[in-house]
Design an enzyme around this catalytic site. Structure first.
Site, PDB file in Angstrom:
ATOM      1  CG  HIS A  38      -3.565 -45.241  54.263  1.00  0.00           C
ATOM      2  ND1 HIS A  38      -2.504 -44.846  53.491  1.00  0.00           N
ATOM      3  CD2 HIS A  38      -4.388 -45.942  53.448  1.00  0.00           C
ATOM      4  CE1 HIS A  38      -2.670 -45.301  52.252  1.00  0.00           C
ATOM      5  NE2 HIS A  38      -3.810 -45.964  52.195  1.00  0.00           N
ATOM      6  CG  ASP A 151     -10.502 -44.490  47.184  1.00  0.00           C
ATOM      7  OD1 ASP A 151     -10.003 -44.623  46.071  1.00  0.00           O
ATOM      8  OD2 ASP A 151      -9.818 -44.228  48.201  1.00  0.00           O
ATOM      9  CB  SER A 187      -0.459 -45.114  47.880  1.00  0.00           C
ATOM     10  OG  SER A 187      -1.096 -45.349  49.119  1.00  0.00           O
TER      11      SER A 187
HETATM   12  P1  AMP Z   1      -5.811 -47.605  49.639  1.00  0.00           P
HETATM   13  O1  AMP Z   1      -4.603 -48.061  50.402  1.00  0.00           O
HETATM   14  O2  AMP Z   1      -5.518 -46.537  48.633  1.00  0.00           O
HETATM   15  O3  AMP Z   1      -6.639 -48.735  49.098  1.00  0.00           O
HETATM   16  O4  AMP Z   1      -6.730 -46.869  50.704  1.00  0.00           O
HETATM   17  C1  AMP Z   1      -7.138 -47.514  51.873  1.00  0.00           C
HETATM   18  C2  AMP Z   1      -8.227 -46.703  52.517  1.00  0.00           C
HETATM   19  O5  AMP Z   1      -7.720 -45.400  52.833  1.00  0.00           O
HETATM   20  C3  AMP Z   1      -9.437 -46.483  51.583  1.00  0.00           C
HETATM   21  O6  AMP Z   1     -10.643 -46.595  52.345  1.00  0.00           O
HETATM   22  C4  AMP Z   1      -9.220 -45.086  51.088  1.00  0.00           C
HETATM   23  O7  AMP Z   1     -10.420 -44.427  50.729  1.00  0.00           O
HETATM   24  C5  AMP Z   1      -8.588 -44.428  52.300  1.00  0.00           C
HETATM   25  N1  AMP Z   1      -7.847 -43.239  51.889  1.00  0.00           N
HETATM   26  C6  AMP Z   1      -6.906 -43.154  50.908  1.00  0.00           C
HETATM   27  N2  AMP Z   1      -6.487 -41.873  50.775  1.00  0.00           N
HETATM   28  C7  AMP Z   1      -7.167 -41.145  51.683  1.00  0.00           C
HETATM   29  C8  AMP Z   1      -7.197 -39.754  52.032  1.00  0.00           C
HETATM   30  N3  AMP Z   1      -6.434 -38.863  51.412  1.00  0.00           N
HETATM   31  N4  AMP Z   1      -8.028 -39.366  53.028  1.00  0.00           N
HETATM   32  C9  AMP Z   1      -8.820 -40.274  53.671  1.00  0.00           C
HETATM   33  N5  AMP Z   1      -8.852 -41.590  53.385  1.00  0.00           N
HETATM   34  C10 AMP Z   1      -8.033 -42.017  52.404  1.00  0.00           C
END
Ligand code: AMP
Length: 258
Positions: A38, A151, A187
């Protein structure tokens, strides 16, 4: 509302009153439990925009499994502390009523890309994602919004969404951040036991190194996991697995360029 950075808003009205539009705003939509993945999106937005807003909303409509939603890590106070260190301007942390004033009567539905891969295994998942993303884009009205390649199917669908609905936000895709072991930050990794972490690391390595999808599936079946899919699409090799007992399973996804 506090006056320190980041300022935390919980209603769309509060947020709207803060700045004029068209904006120089970068938005990073998240579900919280922030990690360096993030933060890489935050850093990119800080470089490219005058104002950076991080939304933190664990969106109920994208969870097909109520248990997964209940167990999703929620760490708002420490998330805000992390964002303070990044000098993020605003956190948008609405509750469910704020995001769904229609009591979920309306939704965005997509009929092709959303039915593949994760969509085939998590019914209604991408309708939930696309609905909340469109709501966030219309509520915040950012010039740019940042999404992770982690994602990849979601990133693809969000690009298609803004094109379909003439949303004037530029969607910026950012590379996946990994641990030294190769495991993609997520997460949900916080829920892994030590032995499950080893399995998750093997998952990342197999996805990266297997000579074919068939070989990757065969290697994954040697591990103590359930394989949702391994497929090549969008120029990527994408996969999802489930670890642990069914009543307490953890679902992990990853993808690599092919
Ligand atoms: P989430 O909180 O899991 O919905 O993720 C929020 C954003 O962070 C989404 O656009 C995810 O693709 C991105 N994200 C989550 N994990 C990673 C990672 N390891 N590297 C880069 N972006 C990430």
């Amino acid at each position: 509302m506090n006056t320190e950075s980041p300022r935390v808003c919980t209603t769309v009205k509060e947020l709207r009153d803060l700045y004029s539009y068209p904006s120089r705003i970068g938005l990073i939509p998240t579900m919280g439990a922030l990690h360096d993945g993030h933060c890489s999106l935050v850093a990119r937005s800080k470089q490219e925009n005058e104002v950076t807003i991080v939304s933190i909303f664990t969106n109920p409509t994208q969870f097909d499994n109520p248990d997964d939603f209940a167990k999703y890590p929620r760490t708002l106070e420490s998330d805000i502390e992390i964002l303070r260190q990044f000098e993020v301007d605003y956190v948008f942390a609405p509750n469910v009523e704020e995001m769904y004033p229609d009591h979920k009567r309306f939704k965005v539905s997509e009929s092709e890309t959303s039915k593949l891969l994760c969509g085939a295994h998590r019914h209604g998942h991408f309708d939930g994602v696309l609905t909340v993303v469109l709501k966030l884009l219309l509520a915040v009205r950012p010039a740019r919004a940042y999404f992770g390649e982690k994602d990849f199917q979601q990133l693809t669908l969000v690009r298609e969404l803004v094109e379909a609905f003439f949303v004037e936000t530029q969607i910026v895709g950012c590379p996946t951040i990994r641990e030294q072991s190769g495991l993609a930050l997520s997460s949900r990794n916080a829920r892994l036991s030590e032995s499950q972490r080893e399995t998750a690391i093997a998952f990342a390595q197999i996805l990266r190194d297997a000579p074919s999808t068939a070989a990757a599936i065969a290697a994954l079946q040697e591990l103590d996991v359930r394989v949702d899919y391994v497929e090549e699409r969008f120029g990527r090799r994408l996969a999802a697995i489930r670890l642990g007992p069914v009543e307490n399973e953890i679902r992990l996804i990853d993808n690599v360029a092919v």
